[in-house]
Design a protein around this motif. Sequence first.
Motif, PDB file in Angstrom:
ATOM      1  N   GLY A  75     -69.542 -30.631   7.632  1.00  9.24           N
ATOM      2  CA  GLY A  75     -68.173 -30.720   8.131  1.00  9.24           C
ATOM      3  C   GLY A  75     -67.818 -32.124   8.570  1.00  9.24           C
ATOM      4  N   THR A  76     -68.774 -32.805   9.219  1.00 11.52           N
ATOM      5  CA  THR A  76     -68.522 -34.174   9.669  1.00 11.52           C
ATOM      6  C   THR A  76     -68.316 -35.103   8.481  1.00 11.52           C
ATOM      7  N   LEU A  77     -69.143 -34.966   7.454  1.00 12.51           N
ATOM      8  CA  LEU A  77     -68.981 -35.817   6.268  1.00 12.51           C
ATOM      9  C   LEU A  77     -67.685 -35.489   5.531  1.00 12.51           C
ATOM     10  N   PHE A  78     -67.283 -34.226   5.512  1.00 10.41           N
ATOM     11  CA  PHE A  78     -66.008 -33.874   4.899  1.00 10.41           C
ATOM     12  C   PHE A  78     -64.847 -34.499   5.672  1.00 10.41           C
ATOM     13  N   ALA A  79     -64.956 -34.510   6.992  1.00 12.20           N
ATOM     14  CA  ALA A  79     -63.918 -35.153   7.809  1.00 12.20           C
ATOM     15  C   ALA A  79     -63.852 -36.646   7.542  1.00 12.20           C
ATOM     16  N   VAL A  80     -65.008 -37.286   7.419  1.00  5.22           N
ATOM     17  CA  VAL A  80     -65.055 -38.710   7.075  1.00  5.22           C
ATOM     18  C   VAL A  80     -64.408 -38.926   5.704  1.00  5.22           C
ATOM     19  N   PHE A  81     -64.707 -38.041   4.775  1.00 12.55           N
ATOM     20  CA  PHE A  81     -64.133 -38.099   3.426  1.00 12.55           C
ATOM     21  C   PHE A  81     -62.602 -38.090   3.499  1.00 12.55           C
ATOM     22  N   LEU A  82     -62.037 -37.150   4.243  1.00 18.91           N
ATOM     23  CA  LEU A  82     -60.574 -37.044   4.326  1.00 18.91           C
ATOM     24  C   LEU A  82     -59.959 -38.258   5.010  1.00 18.91           C
ATOM     25  N   ASP A  83     -60.583 -38.701   6.087  1.00 18.49           N
ATOM     26  CA  ASP A  83     -60.054 -39.840   6.832  1.00 18.49           C
ATOM     27  C   ASP A  83     -60.010 -41.088   5.945  1.00 18.49           C
ATOM     28  N   ALA A  84     -61.055 -41.277   5.137  1.00 17.31           N
ATOM     29  CA  ALA A  84     -61.099 -42.430   4.241  1.00 17.31           C
ATOM     30  C   ALA A  84     -60.162 -42.249   3.046  1.00 17.31           C
ATOM     31  N   PHE A  85     -60.063 -41.015   2.557  1.00 20.36           N
ATOM     32  CA  PHE A  85     -59.222 -40.726   1.395  1.00 20.36           C
ATOM     33  C   PHE A  85     -57.769 -41.103   1.659  1.00 20.36           C
ATOM     34  N   ALA A  86     -57.349 -40.973   2.921  1.00 24.65           N
ATOM     35  CA  ALA A  86     -55.946 -41.193   3.275  1.00 24.65           C
ATOM     36  C   ALA A  86     -55.526 -42.653   3.199  1.00 24.65           C
ATOM     37  N   VAL A  87     -56.447 -43.571   3.412  1.00 25.53           N
ATOM     38  CA  VAL A  87     -56.064 -44.969   3.620  1.00 25.53           C
ATOM     39  C   VAL A  87     -55.330 -45.576   2.421  1.00 25.53           C
ATOM     40  N   PRO A  88     -55.829 -45.475   1.192  1.00 25.75           N
ATOM     41  CA  PRO A  88     -55.080 -46.072   0.066  1.00 25.75           C
ATOM     42  C   PRO A  88     -53.763 -45.367  -0.232  1.00 25.75           C
ATOM     43  N   LEU A  89     -53.569 -44.163   0.328  1.00 24.61           N
ATOM     44  CA  LEU A  89     -52.363 -43.394   0.042  1.00 24.61           C
ATOM     45  C   LEU A  89     -51.201 -43.747   0.964  1.00 24.61           C
TER      46      LEU A  89
END
Length: 315
Positions: A75-89
């Motif tokens: 869950g923590t890595l998935f949260a990191v994934f989403l937080d990072a995914f948002a930046v270029p968007l």
Amino acid sequence: MRRWLGMAETVLANHSDRLNAINIFPVPDGDTGTNLYLTARAAAQAAAAADSQDLGIVVGAAGQAAMEEARGNSGTLFAVFLDAFAVPLAGQSRLSGPLLAESLHRCRIRAWSALSEPVEGTMLSVLAAAADAAASASEAADAGEAPHSNAILIRTIDAVIDAAVGAVVETEGQLPTLHDARVVDAGGVGLLLVLGALRAAVIGEGLGDQIFDRLHGYAVQDPHIHAQQPPAEGVELMCTITLSPLDAAGLRHRLDELGESVIMSPLGPLDEDSGCVRWRVHVHVRDPEAALAEIRNVGEPEKIAFTELHSDHAH
């Protein structure tokens, strides 16, 4: 993006039992599916409430909520994934192949750096394969084809799914624990399901059932593998704390000495006035009080949560 995260919540709920059944790494506590589902639920709710057409704002809200409510390693890595995914968007109103590739590249960097000891054969390997495939597909535009066209987006997503499936299958041979049990990595399958939900949200087609036939240990009739493993020992400790980057690095070092599976990821940007960042902290330890004392030596933790590392615990 809202549809994607809503679909991810649903698919992880539907697959949570099978993900739990094959969860034996890093500890056989049988909760990867539950942790991913609960984290995705927090993300989907935040995305639904985000009143914006800016993709970065919607996914960023989801990532922040997921980080605050993250459960377990996965869950923590998935949260990191989403937080990072948002930046270029940020500032974008539609997804494209190049944007997807850039987001996955940023996810890869953030996820690998969040872990003190990143390991091949896990969610990280699947993310790396997906990011490489997205970069190659988004750059391979035919002459006269617009790089931000729907055709390239679809081609990029298809390449991501193909690479992710292959990487999940390979996890079985990358970790001795998985090889001996003849199962694939639960976290890797979870990420594949999330990426499959993205494909379904964009083009209306999710993962075909035949994909799961390639995943050892994942059939409904297969036993819960973690029940056959030696019992996990210790406690999972999670909290949020505000620290300077230097103090955070020192805390990570001390937690590495006390336990395993250390994940530290920033929650938001650096505060210029204080020079501090909010951090989400995750660690597996045998002596949680000693770990908590080390954390309190550098700051005041919030949202402290302890979970016993055994397969019959309840959240």
